[in-house]
Scaffold this active site. Sequence first.
Site, PDB file in Angstrom:
ATOM      1  N   GLY A  54       0.925  -1.217  -0.101  1.00  0.00           N
ATOM      2  CA  GLY A  54       0.129   0.001  -0.004  1.00  0.00           C
ATOM      3  C   GLY A  54       0.804   1.184   0.175  1.00  0.00           C
ATOM      4  O   GLY A  54       2.073   1.290   0.253  1.00  0.00           O
ATOM      5  N   CYS A  81       5.316  -6.452   1.350  1.00  0.00           N
ATOM      6  CA  CYS A  81       5.495  -5.006   1.219  1.00  0.00           C
ATOM      7  C   CYS A  81       4.957  -4.094   2.510  1.00  0.00           C
ATOM      8  O   CYS A  81       5.448  -4.300   3.541  1.00  0.00           O
ATOM      9  CB  CYS A  81       5.070  -4.228   0.030  1.00  0.00           C
ATOM     10  SG  CYS A  81       5.724  -2.547  -0.430  1.00  0.00           S
ATOM     11  N   TYR A  82       4.078  -3.365   2.360  1.00  0.00           N
ATOM     12  CA  TYR A  82       3.513  -2.707   3.467  1.00  0.00           C
ATOM     13  C   TYR A  82       2.929  -3.625   4.487  1.00  0.00           C
ATOM     14  O   TYR A  82       2.954  -3.265   5.565  1.00  0.00           O
ATOM     15  CB  TYR A  82       2.220  -1.553   2.852  1.00  0.00           C
ATOM     16  CG  TYR A  82       1.456  -0.926   4.124  1.00  0.00           C
ATOM     17  CD1 TYR A  82       1.813   0.269   4.747  1.00  0.00           C
ATOM     18  CD2 TYR A  82       0.245  -1.499   4.618  1.00  0.00           C
ATOM     19  CE1 TYR A  82       1.275   0.817   5.515  1.00  0.00           C
ATOM     20  CE2 TYR A  82      -0.412  -0.887   5.502  1.00  0.00           C
ATOM     21  CZ  TYR A  82       0.377   0.406   6.063  1.00  0.00           C
ATOM     22  OH  TYR A  82      -0.482   1.038   6.792  1.00  0.00           O
ATOM     23  N   HIS A 169       7.904  -8.100  -4.024  1.00  0.00           N
ATOM     24  CA  HIS A 169       6.523  -8.534  -4.414  1.00  0.00           C
ATOM     25  C   HIS A 169       6.604  -9.914  -5.097  1.00  0.00           C
ATOM     26  O   HIS A 169       6.959 -10.126  -6.223  1.00  0.00           O
ATOM     27  CB  HIS A 169       6.094  -7.536  -5.360  1.00  0.00           C
ATOM     28  CG  HIS A 169       5.609  -6.160  -4.633  1.00  0.00           C
ATOM     29  ND1 HIS A 169       4.481  -5.981  -3.906  1.00  0.00           N
ATOM     30  CD2 HIS A 169       6.319  -5.368  -4.377  1.00  0.00           C
ATOM     31  CE1 HIS A 169       4.286  -4.881  -3.398  1.00  0.00           C
ATOM     32  NE2 HIS A 169       5.664  -4.314  -3.804  1.00  0.00           N
ATOM     33  N   GLU A 171       4.152 -11.509  -6.096  1.00  0.00           N
ATOM     34  CA  GLU A 171       3.053 -11.635  -7.172  1.00  0.00           C
ATOM     35  C   GLU A 171       3.147 -11.176  -8.430  1.00  0.00           C
ATOM     36  O   GLU A 171       2.343 -11.351  -9.226  1.00  0.00           O
ATOM     37  CB  GLU A 171       1.743 -10.947  -6.166  1.00  0.00           C
ATOM     38  CG  GLU A 171       1.654  -9.369  -6.215  1.00  0.00           C
ATOM     39  CD  GLU A 171       2.481  -8.882  -5.028  1.00  0.00           C
ATOM     40  OE1 GLU A 171       3.279  -9.441  -4.569  1.00  0.00           O
ATOM     41  OE2 GLU A 171       2.191  -7.633  -4.582  1.00  0.00           O
ATOM     42  N   ASP A 227      -7.458  -5.030 -26.213  1.00  0.00           N
ATOM     43  CA  ASP A 227      -8.578  -5.207 -25.347  1.00  0.00           C
ATOM     44  C   ASP A 227     -10.018  -5.096 -25.747  1.00  0.00           C
ATOM     45  O   ASP A 227     -11.047  -5.778 -25.493  1.00  0.00           O
ATOM     46  CB  ASP A 227      -8.112  -4.233 -24.128  1.00  0.00           C
ATOM     47  CG  ASP A 227      -6.937  -4.474 -23.496  1.00  0.00           C
ATOM     48  OD1 ASP A 227      -6.257  -5.338 -23.390  1.00  0.00           O
ATOM     49  OD2 ASP A 227      -6.422  -3.323 -22.733  1.00  0.00           O
ATOM     50  N   LYS A 367      -3.925  -7.845 -18.990  1.00  0.00           N
ATOM     51  CA  LYS A 367      -3.613  -8.111 -20.584  1.00  0.00           C
ATOM     52  C   LYS A 367      -3.056  -9.588 -20.825  1.00  0.00           C
ATOM     53  O   LYS A 367      -4.011 -10.123 -21.812  1.00  0.00           O
ATOM     54  CB  LYS A 367      -2.347  -7.277 -20.918  1.00  0.00           C
ATOM     55  CG  LYS A 367      -1.842  -7.171 -22.258  1.00  0.00           C
ATOM     56  CD  LYS A 367      -3.219  -6.253 -22.722  1.00  0.00           C
ATOM     57  CE  LYS A 367      -2.689  -5.139 -23.579  1.00  0.00           C
ATOM     58  NZ  LYS A 367      -3.433  -3.911 -23.806  1.00  0.00           N
TER      59      LYS A 367
END
Length: 577
Positions: A54, A81-82, A169, A171, A227, A367
């Site tokens: 965050g 992280c946060y 991170h 992820e 998209d 994407k």
Amino acid sequence: MNPKAQIAVLDAGGQYCHLIARKVRDLGVYAEVRASETPAAALGGVRGIVISGGPSSVYDPGSPTVDPAIFDLGVPVLGICYGQQLMAHLLGGSVRKGDHGEYGMATLELDAAGEAIFAGVDGTQQVWMSHRDVVESVPAGFRAAGSTPTCAIAAMADARRHFYAVQFHVEVVHTPRGRQYLENFVFAVCGCAKDWDPRNRVPVVEQEIRECVGGRRVFFFVSGGVDSTVAFTLCTRALGADRVRGVYVDTGLMREGETEFVRRMGNLSIEHAEEQFLGALAGVTDPERKRHIIGEEFVRVQERIIEARHIAEENWILGQGTIYPDTIESGGTAKAALIKTHHNRVAGIQKLIESGRIVEPLKSFYKDEVREVGRELGLASELLDRHPFPGPGLAIRCLCSEFDAPLRATADGIVVPVHSVGVQGDERSYAPVIAIDTLDHARATGLINRLREVNRVIARVAGAGTEAMQVRACSLTPARLERLRKADAIVRRLSHESGYDHRVWQFPVVLIPLGTEKAPDSVVLRPIDSVDGMTAQSVTMPHDLLEGMCAELLRVEGIAAVFYDLTHKPPGTIEWE
Ligand code: XMP
């Protein structure tokens, strides 16, 4: 909490919060995002909790927190992280502002001590970071499990209580072993069972479209990109071609050959609105104003067509190819910061969303997922593999300046007073760029981490020297757009002929108002590697190709020099504005 969710991701406002849930679901385990303050009692039944990153500092008044009772549920917790900083803060450790920031690529030394979460990920590895605050001391029961040269506590573990935390991170795709950490947490630590199949999305999305649209028709903006084409195709399949009308708007901000490409697609009507868009943008220099104006002009085009054709407004809703990154970067969740307002998230569109007059079939996808859906639909790879191109088009690649301004020489390089957007510690930055004279990515990363006044590093690769150049006041004129269009066409042609376009995910070409008396602009090349556009790595290119590009670019009227963007995302965004 949906009783199906095995993992709850608590949202502290991070750019990648939703991505964490997606990555867990990709592992075959149903996960859902919840507000960070969700009471522990409402999380009953989950097998594991992840606390996201965050933009705040744990010591900021009102910064996101979690119900401390989640630590008494007997459920494993992973802070990212946060999330790591918050765990340290709440459980008795401490957090402070780092001496340097740490954005983008970093080298982690992980010291596993038999914990299941670290199985197979021990040792030295590339990770992706985005923070300035650091954990200074771990809480009782934890041990420090990893470090980088900038961050002494980059991972911490309390194996007894199954509490783990990482500063990096896991992820994002640019942490290559990230998936392994998540897999270890979800299966070995939390004991989740597979209950989710991330494939077969098409029938689900088509059903959602039918529910959203009801008996109405859809007026769909299609740009010729991935998209909007995939979203348009889904709507056509779900509702029948006679209820969906695809419109391509020529904004005057498109690349060379784009309108012809769309004409060849055959199933779209083409609306010419070049004067409308360029008129509204005349004299504008600020990037957020550009983005708002463009988004609102799209709404006006829609209103105009509906009015001109005497169609009853209540029978139509607007379709858009919005994807999740557009939402999160536009500050679209409760605690997320605004990084940039994507053209499909301006006020006029928000009003349509609130009144239930928008359908966005891909709004929770990234994407790479959109491309997979497109393949499931049988769309041609010529279309699906096109590089992403932003809705606001060349307008946000043609940088403007309100004032004349000189360059400033420093010990680290030349500070160029052209501002660009960055994303640092989940927050927007808007700062000048620094020019160096070598194509050195490691040096560039080090500079951004150390210097607070800049958020992007470029290297001069050809043309006039910086001593002969200055930044000049200028706006978005047809002449400058044409200059950029020519430069972009050269780069695209040479990338295509050499096959380099298949080796990069996207290759923006940016025009900056840095030049000489005779040639007022310079070009910046920005080839990057990515998967989902959420993180990106600036990449090198073959020397011969670069040389050939520079030679042709310098022959374009008005271009003084060519630069190369060395900045990863974070700290820079892919586009400059
Ligand atoms: P940034 O610059 O935020 O871009 O790192 C991430 C990806 O999104 C594209 N992009 C946009 N696409 N409307 C769009 O449809 C927009 O306003 C917009 N802004 C950025 C960008 O090209 C990259 O692929």
